[in-house]
Design an enzyme around this catalytic site. Sequence first.
Site, PDB file in Angstrom:
ATOM      1  N   LYS A   1      56.078  48.025  47.520  1.00 56.95           N
ATOM      2  CA  LYS A   1      55.114  47.963  48.612  1.00 56.95           C
ATOM      3  C   LYS A   1      53.769  48.786  48.572  1.00 56.95           C
ATOM      4  O   LYS A   1      54.109  49.978  47.877  1.00 56.95           O
ATOM      5  CB  LYS A   1      55.618  47.477  49.990  1.00 56.95           C
ATOM      6  CG  LYS A   1      56.662  46.462  50.000  1.00 56.95           C
ATOM      7  CD  LYS A   1      57.141  46.032  51.260  1.00 56.95           C
ATOM      8  CE  LYS A   1      58.247  45.330  51.453  1.00 56.95           C
ATOM      9  NZ  LYS A   1      58.871  45.173  52.707  1.00 56.95           N
TER      10      LYS A   1
ATOM     11  N   TYR B   1      56.631  35.459  52.448  1.00 59.54           N
ATOM     12  CA  TYR B   1      57.303  35.570  53.695  1.00 59.54           C
ATOM     13  C   TYR B   1      57.183  34.279  54.623  1.00 59.54           C
ATOM     14  O   TYR B   1      57.282  34.467  55.735  1.00 59.54           O
ATOM     15  CB  TYR B   1      56.618  36.829  54.492  1.00 59.54           C
ATOM     16  CG  TYR B   1      56.920  38.220  53.932  1.00 59.54           C
ATOM     17  CD1 TYR B   1      58.171  38.502  53.821  1.00 59.54           C
ATOM     18  CD2 TYR B   1      55.886  39.052  53.354  1.00 59.54           C
ATOM     19  CE1 TYR B   1      58.455  39.897  53.294  1.00 59.54           C
ATOM     20  CE2 TYR B   1      56.231  40.318  53.149  1.00 59.54           C
ATOM     21  CZ  TYR B   1      57.714  40.784  53.034  1.00 59.54           C
ATOM     22  OH  TYR B   1      57.946  41.839  52.470  1.00 59.54           O
TER      23      TYR B   1
ATOM     24  N   ASN C   1      58.779  49.876  54.901  1.00 61.92           N
ATOM     25  CA  ASN C   1      60.092  50.077  54.356  1.00 61.92           C
ATOM     26  C   ASN C   1      60.032  50.009  52.892  1.00 61.92           C
ATOM     27  O   ASN C   1      61.010  49.717  52.186  1.00 61.92           O
ATOM     28  CB  ASN C   1      61.117  49.017  54.764  1.00 61.92           C
ATOM     29  CG  ASN C   1      60.843  47.719  54.506  1.00 61.92           C
ATOM     30  OD1 ASN C   1      59.776  47.319  53.804  1.00 61.92           O
ATOM     31  ND2 ASN C   1      61.620  46.838  55.150  1.00 61.92           N
TER      32      ASN C   1
ATOM     33  N   HIS D   1      60.652  45.497  48.648  1.00 64.84           N
ATOM     34  CA  HIS D   1      61.411  44.520  48.970  1.00 64.84           C
ATOM     35  C   HIS D   1      62.398  44.072  47.947  1.00 64.84           C
ATOM     36  O   HIS D   1      62.156  44.488  46.653  1.00 64.84           O
ATOM     37  CB  HIS D   1      60.410  43.066  48.690  1.00 64.84           C
ATOM     38  CG  HIS D   1      61.074  41.933  48.745  1.00 64.84           C
ATOM     39  ND1 HIS D   1      61.432  41.528  49.928  1.00 64.84           N
ATOM     40  CD2 HIS D   1      61.544  41.108  47.979  1.00 64.84           C
ATOM     41  CE1 HIS D   1      61.926  40.184  49.522  1.00 64.84           C
ATOM     42  NE2 HIS D   1      61.995  39.816  48.252  1.00 64.84           N
TER      43      HIS D   1
ATOM     44  N   GLU E   1      61.612  33.643  44.571  1.00 62.65           N
ATOM     45  CA  GLU E   1      60.783  34.767  44.538  1.00 62.65           C
ATOM     46  C   GLU E   1      60.414  34.867  43.362  1.00 62.65           C
ATOM     47  O   GLU E   1      59.127  35.323  42.930  1.00 62.65           O
ATOM     48  CB  GLU E   1      61.512  35.930  45.233  1.00 62.65           C
ATOM     49  CG  GLU E   1      61.821  35.723  46.696  1.00 62.65           C
ATOM     50  CD  GLU E   1      62.318  37.082  47.448  1.00 62.65           C
ATOM     51  OE1 GLU E   1      62.780  38.084  46.458  1.00 62.65           O
ATOM     52  OE2 GLU E   1      62.359  36.802  48.554  1.00 62.65           O
TER      53      GLU E   1
HETATM   54  P1  TYD Z   1      62.976  40.408  56.209  1.00 61.06           P
HETATM   55  O1  TYD Z   1      62.643  39.331  55.188  1.00 61.06           O
HETATM   56  O2  TYD Z   1      63.920  40.040  57.449  1.00 61.06           O
HETATM   57  O3  TYD Z   1      63.997  41.507  55.716  1.00 61.06           O
HETATM   58  P2  TYD Z   1      63.997  42.201  54.156  1.00 61.06           P
HETATM   59  O4  TYD Z   1      62.618  42.523  53.722  1.00 61.06           O
HETATM   60  O5  TYD Z   1      64.999  43.277  54.162  1.00 61.06           O
HETATM   61  O6  TYD Z   1      64.809  41.035  53.331  1.00 61.06           O
HETATM   62  O7  TYD Z   1      61.649  41.090  56.840  1.00 61.06           O
HETATM   63  C1  TYD Z   1      60.618  41.047  55.843  1.00 61.06           C
HETATM   64  C2  TYD Z   1      59.816  42.215  56.111  1.00 61.06           C
HETATM   65  O8  TYD Z   1      59.130  41.817  57.404  1.00 61.06           O
HETATM   66  C3  TYD Z   1      60.600  43.330  56.068  1.00 61.06           C
HETATM   67  O9  TYD Z   1      60.736  44.263  54.978  1.00 61.06           O
HETATM   68  C4  TYD Z   1      59.710  44.263  56.947  1.00 61.06           C
HETATM   69  C5  TYD Z   1      59.185  43.448  58.001  1.00 61.06           C
HETATM   70  N1  TYD Z   1      59.948  43.397  59.375  1.00 61.06           N
HETATM   71  C6  TYD Z   1      59.252  44.022  60.428  1.00 61.06           C
HETATM   72  O10 TYD Z   1      58.124  44.599  60.192  1.00 61.06           O
HETATM   73  N2  TYD Z   1      59.551  43.910  61.756  1.00 61.06           N
HETATM   74  C7  TYD Z   1      60.879  43.218  61.906  1.00 61.06           C
HETATM   75  O11 TYD Z   1      61.486  43.401  62.982  1.00 61.06           O
HETATM   76  C8  TYD Z   1      61.701  42.633  60.680  1.00 61.06           C
HETATM   77  C9  TYD Z   1      62.919  41.874  60.892  1.00 61.06           C
HETATM   78  C10 TYD Z   1      61.032  42.644  59.341  1.00 61.06           C
END
Ligand code: TYD
Length: 173
Positions: free
Chosen positions: A14, A54, A128, A131, A142
């Site tokens: 990201k 998303y 984070n 992805h 995806e």
């Molecule tokens: P998600 O698809 O639930 O998780 P992952 O990426 O681990 O499959 O969420 C997508 C993105 O949304 C996640 O990488 C970061 C963001 N996010 C938040 O900012 N706050 C939150 O509470 C959640 C659940 C996700």
Amino acid sequence: MAKDEQEYTLIVVKPDGIKKSLTGNILTKLAEARLNIVAAKVLRVSRDLAENHYRHLKEKPFFKDVIDYIQGKPYGKNFERVMALVYKGEDAIRKVRVLAGATNPEEADSVSIRGAYGRITTRGVFENVVHASADPVDAEREIKLWFSPDEIVGDIYPSKKVQADIKEILVWE
Ligand code: TYD
């Protein structure tokens, strides 16, 4: 999944990972999974792509922040880009999720990618860094969203040839 069956998974570095110059570190960490890389590209994420990727979060209060984040909006023009990759291998989805760590970087294992490099912004957005596809259904959806068949080495999903009515394409001068 039967043992030996090959899985495919999408990984996206990201914009925060790009801004922090973490692409090398991330690829090195991913190498621990002993997978095979079958596609890679750097791209700007359009609003369409972001919202489609998303779409399961559409009703969440943080949806707009997550869309801005994957598009790199908070980081300025130079960082409005991501690196997208497809890895192939046995149990690839789970292996990459383990190396990526939990969605919330504060809860992620400290030596995982998200645990080591992620943060929660003062706005509460999870930055984070990567992805990683969650399961085989998501992975296929995806990968087909982010890549066209000719950008991937090998025939990973059935494809077909169609007549394209191309009016203008960009070529080198
Ligand atoms: P998600 O698809 O639930 O998780 P992952 O990426 O681990 O499959 O969420 C997508 C993105 O949304 C996640 O990488 C970061 C963001 N996010 C938040 O900012 N706050 C939150 O509470 C959640 C659940 C996700």
